[in-house]
Design an enzyme around this catalytic site. Structure first.
Site, PDB file in Angstrom:
ATOM      1  CB  THR A 145     -22.647   4.149  -0.586  1.00 37.55           C
ATOM      2  OG1 THR A 145     -21.484   4.189  -1.422  1.00 37.55           O
ATOM      3  CG2 THR A 145     -22.281   3.524   0.748  1.00 37.55           C
TER       4      THR A 145
ATOM      5  CE1 TYR B   5      -3.222  -2.850   0.270  1.00 36.17           C
ATOM      6  CE2 TYR B   5      -3.843  -2.054   2.441  1.00 36.17           C
ATOM      7  CZ  TYR B   5      -4.029  -2.923   1.388  1.00 36.17           C
ATOM      8  OH  TYR B   5      -5.033  -3.860   1.460  1.00 36.17           O
TER       9      TYR B   5
END
Length: 280
Positions: A213, A60
């Site tokens: 969402t 990451y």
């Protein structure tokens, strides 16, 4: 309400709703996202809000997320569990390559130890099985690191039920990370095996990478409205209710979104609401 605590590997109790650090790095998991000071403050806020499980990976950034964790939180509290991953080399935004030779895994693990400033990693997860390296060699490398005290528990990322069964014949597996959320349940067999063996299941994309969402079904919207909550909060609450081994670690770079995610743990879904969501 769903059980709040899960004990990873039989000896690491964590609050089931954790924090993932993918949102602290740039698009495609490349470079930083925003300022480092803001990212450090977000990590501290998560822990202040009671998070005890932080999920990260050496690629990451690469390296950025692990560095931020150490900058923000070291020395770590006794209850804080840091889970990281190795086995993938990132060469650019959304560009990554599997690297599972034993010497590579050792080098990655030892680099994570240095960045996180620890002598032992609580939960070290193999990010992908390398198809060019025998599974036994990859698991053997992790088992050796565990025997040396550099890893406390071994986890696996993106595995089939068959691979998990084979792995369990060689090493204790404390966690699995597969995609799983309200609308994506392709790893149901893996989840069932984790329930049977008491293995933590850390679902990645617990919000469907945002799709829940943006395009939530009318049923999800109705449940959310009944609780005065967002659809993403309902999606997280459903995971916590759905299985005692599910430990979602949603990531974000926003303090407001972090608060929303953590508040999902307070939502109690009724049997009727669960029945409606279960059939989606």
């Amino acid at each position: 309400m769903a059980e709040e605590i899960f004990t990873v590997g039989g000896d690491l109790p964590v609050r089931r709703l954790g924090f993932g650090t993918g949102g602290l790095v740039g698009p495609g998991y490349w470079g930083p996202r925003g300022g480092r000071a803001e990212a450090r403050e977000l990590l501290r806020t998560a822990v202040e809000r009671g998070v005890t499980l932080i999920d990260t990976a050496d690629n990451y950034g690469p390296e950025v997320a692990e560095e931020l964790i150490a900058e923000a939180l070291h020395p770590y509290g006794e209850q804080l569990v840091i889970a990281t991953k190795g086995g993938v080399v990132r060469t650019g935004p959304d560009q990554w390559h599997v690297a599972g030779r034993p010497e590579q895994l050792r080098e990655m693990c030892e680099a994570s130890l240095r960045r996180l400033r620890v002598e032992r990693i609580d939960l070290y997860q193999l990010h992908r099985f390398d198809p060019s390296v025998p599974m036994a060699e990859q698991l053997g490398a992790l088992a050796q690191l565990r025997a040396e005290g550099k890893i406390r528990h071994i986890g696996l990322d993106t595995v089939t039920a068959g691979q998990l069964r084979l792995a369990l014949e060689s090493v204790p597996v404390a966690s699995v990370q597969n995609a799983y959320n309200l609308l994506e349940r392709g790893s149901a067999e893996v989840l069932a095996l984790c329930e049977e063996r008491g293995i933590a299941f850390l679902p990645y994309y617990p919000l469907g990478s945002g799709s829940l969402t943006r395009e939530s079904a009318a049923a999800v919207t109705a449940v959310a409205a009944a609780h005065g909550a967002g659809t993403g909060q309902v999606a997280l609450a459903w995971l916590l209710h759905h299985s005692r081994v599910l430990c979602p670690t949603p990531g974000t770079g926003s303090p407001e979104h972090l608060a929303e995610n953590l508040d999902a743990a307070t939502i109690h879904l009724s049997p009727r609401e669960l029945a409606v969501l279960d059939v989606l």
